[in-house]
Design an enzyme around this catalytic site. Structure first.
Site, PDB file in Angstrom:
ATOM      1  N   LYS A   1      -1.214 -25.226 -64.918  1.00 45.83           N
ATOM      2  CA  LYS A   1      -2.026 -26.388 -65.273  1.00 45.83           C
ATOM      3  C   LYS A   1      -3.506 -26.029 -65.158  1.00 45.83           C
ATOM      4  O   LYS A   1      -3.874 -24.932 -64.754  1.00 45.83           O
ATOM      5  CB  LYS A   1      -1.661 -27.577 -64.381  1.00 45.83           C
ATOM      6  CG  LYS A   1      -0.218 -28.024 -64.489  1.00 45.83           C
ATOM      7  CD  LYS A   1       0.187 -28.646 -65.824  1.00 45.83           C
ATOM      8  CE  LYS A   1      -0.572 -29.830 -66.255  1.00 45.83           C
ATOM      9  NZ  LYS A   1       0.192 -31.073 -66.352  1.00 45.83           N
TER      10      LYS A   1
ATOM     11  N   ASP B   1     -16.751 -39.557 -61.562  1.00 53.14           N
ATOM     12  CA  ASP B   1     -16.189 -40.797 -61.008  1.00 53.14           C
ATOM     13  C   ASP B   1     -16.196 -40.701 -59.491  1.00 53.14           C
ATOM     14  O   ASP B   1     -16.515 -39.648 -58.934  1.00 53.14           O
ATOM     15  CB  ASP B   1     -14.777 -41.061 -61.570  1.00 53.14           C
ATOM     16  CG  ASP B   1     -13.813 -39.938 -61.232  1.00 53.14           C
ATOM     17  OD1 ASP B   1     -13.539 -39.759 -60.046  1.00 53.14           O
ATOM     18  OD2 ASP B   1     -13.356 -39.217 -62.146  1.00 53.14           O
TER      19      ASP B   1
ATOM     20  N   HIS C   1     -13.447 -38.201 -57.861  1.00 59.00           N
ATOM     21  CA  HIS C   1     -13.822 -36.779 -57.940  1.00 59.00           C
ATOM     22  C   HIS C   1     -15.079 -36.489 -57.120  1.00 59.00           C
ATOM     23  O   HIS C   1     -15.193 -35.422 -56.523  1.00 59.00           O
ATOM     24  CB  HIS C   1     -13.982 -36.328 -59.402  1.00 59.00           C
ATOM     25  CG  HIS C   1     -12.647 -36.152 -60.074  1.00 59.00           C
ATOM     26  ND1 HIS C   1     -12.053 -37.167 -60.766  1.00 59.00           N
ATOM     27  CD2 HIS C   1     -11.790 -35.105 -60.095  1.00 59.00           C
ATOM     28  CE1 HIS C   1     -10.866 -36.747 -61.208  1.00 59.00           C
ATOM     29  NE2 HIS C   1     -10.682 -35.500 -60.823  1.00 59.00           N
TER      30      HIS C   1
ATOM     31  N   ASP D   1     -14.178 -33.742 -62.686  1.00 57.92           N
ATOM     32  CA  ASP D   1     -12.998 -32.872 -62.794  1.00 57.92           C
ATOM     33  C   ASP D   1     -13.405 -31.506 -63.360  1.00 57.92           C
ATOM     34  O   ASP D   1     -13.217 -30.456 -62.738  1.00 57.92           O
ATOM     35  CB  ASP D   1     -12.010 -33.659 -63.679  1.00 57.92           C
ATOM     36  CG  ASP D   1     -10.889 -32.881 -64.311  1.00 57.92           C
ATOM     37  OD1 ASP D   1     -10.918 -31.654 -64.307  1.00 57.92           O
ATOM     38  OD2 ASP D   1      -9.953 -33.526 -64.847  1.00 57.92           O
TER      39      ASP D   1
ATOM     40  N   CYS E   1     -11.016 -32.096 -58.203  1.00 58.25           N
ATOM     41  CA  CYS E   1     -10.435 -32.797 -57.038  1.00 58.25           C
ATOM     42  C   CYS E   1      -9.523 -31.877 -56.237  1.00 58.25           C
ATOM     43  O   CYS E   1      -9.305 -32.114 -55.040  1.00 58.25           O
ATOM     44  CB  CYS E   1      -9.717 -34.082 -57.440  1.00 58.25           C
ATOM     45  SG  CYS E   1      -8.256 -33.846 -58.443  1.00 58.25           S
ATOM     46  N   TYR E   2      -9.008 -30.823 -56.876  1.00 65.10           N
ATOM     47  CA  TYR E   2      -8.157 -29.887 -56.136  1.00 65.10           C
ATOM     48  C   TYR E   2      -8.976 -29.007 -55.189  1.00 65.10           C
ATOM     49  O   TYR E   2      -8.411 -28.259 -54.395  1.00 65.10           O
ATOM     50  CB  TYR E   2      -7.303 -29.045 -57.083  1.00 65.10           C
ATOM     51  CG  TYR E   2      -6.363 -29.898 -57.907  1.00 65.10           C
ATOM     52  CD1 TYR E   2      -5.614 -30.909 -57.307  1.00 65.10           C
ATOM     53  CD2 TYR E   2      -6.239 -29.731 -59.285  1.00 65.10           C
ATOM     54  CE1 TYR E   2      -4.781 -31.719 -58.055  1.00 65.10           C
ATOM     55  CE2 TYR E   2      -5.402 -30.533 -60.042  1.00 65.10           C
ATOM     56  CZ  TYR E   2      -4.681 -31.524 -59.411  1.00 65.10           C
ATOM     57  OH  TYR E   2      -3.843 -32.337 -60.153  1.00 65.10           O
TER      58      TYR E   2
ATOM     59  N   ASP F   1      -9.263 -28.363 -61.841  1.00 65.20           N
ATOM     60  CA  ASP F   1      -9.762 -29.741 -61.685  1.00 65.20           C
ATOM     61  C   ASP F   1     -10.506 -29.799 -60.346  1.00 65.20           C
ATOM     62  O   ASP F   1      -9.988 -29.347 -59.318  1.00 65.20           O
ATOM     63  CB  ASP F   1      -8.562 -30.707 -61.701  1.00 65.20           C
ATOM     64  CG  ASP F   1      -8.951 -32.182 -61.545  1.00 65.20           C
ATOM     65  OD1 ASP F   1     -10.055 -32.459 -61.026  1.00 65.20           O
ATOM     66  OD2 ASP F   1      -8.145 -33.042 -61.921  1.00 65.20           O
TER      67      ASP F   1
ATOM     68  N   HIS G   1       3.206 -29.427 -55.918  1.00 64.92           N
ATOM     69  CA  HIS G   1       1.909 -29.892 -56.409  1.00 64.92           C
ATOM     70  C   HIS G   1       0.973 -29.983 -55.211  1.00 64.92           C
ATOM     71  O   HIS G   1       1.391 -30.418 -54.132  1.00 64.92           O
ATOM     72  CB  HIS G   1       2.065 -31.261 -57.082  1.00 64.92           C
ATOM     73  CG  HIS G   1       0.836 -31.685 -57.814  1.00 64.92           C
ATOM     74  ND1 HIS G   1      -0.301 -32.110 -57.161  1.00 64.92           N
ATOM     75  CD2 HIS G   1       0.557 -31.713 -59.137  1.00 64.92           C
ATOM     76  CE1 HIS G   1      -1.242 -32.399 -58.070  1.00 64.92           C
ATOM     77  NE2 HIS G   1      -0.745 -32.165 -59.269  1.00 64.92           N
TER      78      HIS G   1
ATOM     79  N   ARG H   1      -1.044 -27.239 -59.804  1.00 62.85           N
ATOM     80  CA  ARG H   1       0.318 -26.701 -59.921  1.00 62.85           C
ATOM     81  C   ARG H   1       0.330 -25.612 -60.985  1.00 62.85           C
ATOM     82  O   ARG H   1      -0.596 -25.507 -61.797  1.00 62.85           O
ATOM     83  CB  ARG H   1       1.338 -27.793 -60.228  1.00 62.85           C
ATOM     84  CG  ARG H   1       0.957 -28.708 -61.369  1.00 62.85           C
ATOM     85  CD  ARG H   1       2.034 -29.748 -61.612  1.00 62.85           C
ATOM     86  NE  ARG H   1       1.501 -30.874 -62.354  1.00 62.85           N
ATOM     87  CZ  ARG H   1       2.217 -31.690 -63.095  1.00 62.85           C
ATOM     88  NH1 ARG H   1       3.511 -31.508 -63.205  1.00 62.85           N
ATOM     89  NH2 ARG H   1       1.659 -32.703 -63.724  1.00 62.85           N
TER      90      ARG H   1
HETATM   91  C1  LIG Z   1      -3.375 -39.554 -49.734  1.00 63.04           C
HETATM   92  C2  LIG Z   1      -3.017 -39.573 -51.170  1.00 63.04           C
HETATM   93  C3  LIG Z   1      -2.833 -40.877 -51.808  1.00 63.04           C
HETATM   94  C4  LIG Z   1      -2.875 -38.414 -51.816  1.00 63.04           C
HETATM   95  C5  LIG Z   1      -2.674 -38.227 -53.255  1.00 63.04           C
HETATM   96  C6  LIG Z   1      -2.267 -36.821 -53.499  1.00 63.04           C
HETATM   97  C7  LIG Z   1      -2.290 -36.459 -54.959  1.00 63.04           C
HETATM   98  C8  LIG Z   1      -3.612 -36.156 -55.602  1.00 63.04           C
HETATM   99  C9  LIG Z   1      -1.180 -36.337 -55.627  1.00 63.04           C
HETATM  100  C10 LIG Z   1      -1.179 -35.894 -57.036  1.00 63.04           C
HETATM  101  C11 LIG Z   1       0.019 -36.411 -57.750  1.00 63.04           C
HETATM  102  C12 LIG Z   1       0.272 -35.737 -59.082  1.00 63.04           C
HETATM  103  C13 LIG Z   1       1.635 -35.273 -59.377  1.00 63.04           C
HETATM  104  C14 LIG Z   1      -0.690 -35.573 -59.953  1.00 63.04           C
HETATM  105  C15 LIG Z   1      -0.468 -34.863 -61.258  1.00 63.04           C
HETATM  106  O1  LIG Z   1      -1.323 -35.389 -62.116  1.00 63.04           O
HETATM  107  P1  LIG Z   1      -1.603 -34.677 -63.520  1.00 63.04           P
HETATM  108  O2  LIG Z   1      -0.335 -34.278 -64.174  1.00 63.04           O
HETATM  109  O3  LIG Z   1      -2.497 -35.614 -64.269  1.00 63.04           O
HETATM  110  O4  LIG Z   1      -2.477 -33.436 -63.065  1.00 63.04           O
HETATM  111  P2  LIG Z   1      -2.227 -31.863 -63.169  1.00 63.04           P
HETATM  112  O5  LIG Z   1      -2.098 -31.524 -64.603  1.00 63.04           O
HETATM  113  O6  LIG Z   1      -3.470 -31.295 -62.562  1.00 63.04           O
HETATM  114  O7  LIG Z   1      -1.004 -31.548 -62.348  1.00 63.04           O
HETATM  115 ZN   LIG Z   2      -8.817 -34.528 -60.600  1.00 57.18          ZN
END
Ligand SMILES: CC(C)=CCC/C(C)=C/CC/C(C)=C/COP(=O)(O)OP(=O)(O)O
Ligand SMILES: [Zn+2]
Length: 398
Positions: free
Chosen positions: A276, A334, A337, A327, A281-282, A279, A226, A273
């Site tokens: 998916k 927010d 983001h 997002d 934030c990525y 978004d 991820h 990942r």
């Molecule tokens: C420094 C620090 C605290 C860093 C954080 C790093 C970070 C953003 C980790 C993400 C963890 C994670 C598995 C999210 C999946 O969310 P989801 O399943 O809602 O999202 P997805 O569908 O996009 O994978």
């Molecule tokens: Zn996000």
């Protein structure tokens, strides 16, 4: 046999898969997300009836500044364990937008230090947590205030108490272990200049074990790759040794392929990942990996992702009309983001190169007239802030 050129101009065989006979929830969601974005891009790019939007700086500043300076509304009680994060996202977002916050620096810093001086909690009276401490110290790196109030020896002893024998770290006493904890612990140790061989023993090896068969990193060895964890793991490796040496600590080519595959062909933004959704934030968690790799392998510059396509996604899809970044279309803006989309935009606008004389510092060259401040690609604050804080700490006894 069909052949095509990959992004390094090497001939590769084209593989064709049979079309799926039925849609799944995943493919339906993907289509629902990408179709309106495709249609919107078509109106801009093809018939020219609309021009590419600009960053609506004034609206984003109003959005972030309002929440920095006013009491948060009741729904924000869910953030009660994230006070230092709120300070970091709001302050950093505004700094990236070039807002002069100096008149508020002391007030912001007094608030942050009230969360703890030897490890900060999520709020006053809460137990210390490495993510809260990372966010709090990055906020102090920005403001330049209250540095002498940090108990560096106490912070070191606390970090050592979170260290596992295999080289990893826990988020807090009795808490979970993952790559986020390692990244946050190392950021804290670097900025406070309390890094020792005892603190970092076995950590490179543990992080290397988090890289998966896909090329990205999971939160722990054997987890799914991820980009949130991949950013944490790769940035942590860059703190432990120069980005120049990344290729001796992981399978860099597989990592590069994995990052490229996270940029979605229609949207232009990143997913976190496989399979998916895009978004905003990525733009940081995935996009932020790009300068780290470009510093290691300068010949990969602008070959891993398309900065232009990411900028299109940010400007067209992540800006809420009344300010704040989000997002994806249909979601509300927010603070989290807003900050990470702006970090991603900053990466797009700059080229990072290691200095030949010091492999821990980098030259930043704007690729165009920048709309936002250049970010430090490892720590996620404006470039130069962490080094200033670290130099201050290095001159003190502990
Ligand atoms: C420094 C620090 C605290 C860093 C954080 C790093 C970070 C953003 C980790 C993400 C963890 C994670 C598995 C999210 C999946 O969310 P989801 O399943 O809602 O999202 P997805 O569908 O996009 O994978
Ligand atoms: Zn996000």
């Amino acid at each position: 046999m069909d052949w095509k050129l990959n992004r390094f101009d090497t001939l590769v065989e084209m593989v064709s898969f049979p079309a799926p006979t039925d849609s799944t929830a995943t493919t339906r969601l993907q289509l629902e997300t990408e179709t309106p974005i495709r249609e919107y891009y078509e109106t801009i790019l093809e018939d020219g009836s609309q021009s590419m939007p600009e960053l609506t700086i004034g609206e984003h500043v109003n959005f972030l500044k309002y929440f920095l300076l006013n009491e948060l509304p009741a729904p924000y009680k869910a953030y009660d364990a994230s006070h230092p994060w709120l300070m970091y996202w709001l302050t950093n977002g505004l700094e990236l937008l070039k807002v002069d916050l100096s008149e508020y620096y002391k007030q912001i810093s007094n608030t942050v230090i009230s969360y703890g001086s030897a490890g900060m909690g999520g709020g006053m009276g809460q137990i210390p947590h490495v993510a809260s401490t990372y966010a709090g110290l990055m906020t102090l790196a920005i403001t330049g205030e209250n540095w002498k109030d940090i108990d560096r020896r106490g912070t070191y002893d606390w970090l050592m108490s979170l260290k596992n024998a295999d080289g990893s770290f826990k988020m807090h006493s009795d808490g979970e272990t993952d790559a986020r904890a390692v990244y946050c612990a190392l950021c804290v140790a670097r900025v406070l200049d309390i890094m020792t061989s005892e603190l970092t023993e076995n950590t490179v090896e543990w992080l290397s074990r988090c890289q998966t068969y896909e090329g990205g990193f999971g939160g722990t060895p054997d987890d799914e790759a991820h980009s949130g964890y991949t950013f944490c793991a790769v940035a942590a490796l860059c703190i432990l040794d120069s980005p120049k040496n990344l290729k001796s600590k992981c399978d860099l080519d597989r990592l590069v392929d994995w990052i490229s595959a996270r940029q979605l062909p229609v949207e232009g933004g990143f997913q976190g990942r496989t399979n998916k959704l895009v978004d905003g934030c990525y733009s940081h968690w995935t996009g932020g990996l790009v300068p780290l790799i470009e510093m290691c392998q300068p010949e990969y510059f602008d070959k891993i992702i398309s900065r232009e396509a990411l900028e299109n996604y940010i400007l067209c899809c992540c800006q809420a009309q009344n300010g704040g970044l989000r997002d994806k279309p249909g979601k509300s803006p927010d603070f989290y983001h807003s900050n990470y989309v702006l970090c991603g935009l900053s990466m797009c606008e700059n080229k990072y190169e290691l200095r030949p004389d010091n492999l821990f510092s980098y030259n930043v060259t704007p690729l165009k007239e920048p709309t936002v401040v250049a970010i430090d690609p490892i720590f996620g604050v404006p470039n130069g802030k962490v080094e200033k804080f670290r130099s201050f700490c290095a001159a003190q006894k502990w």
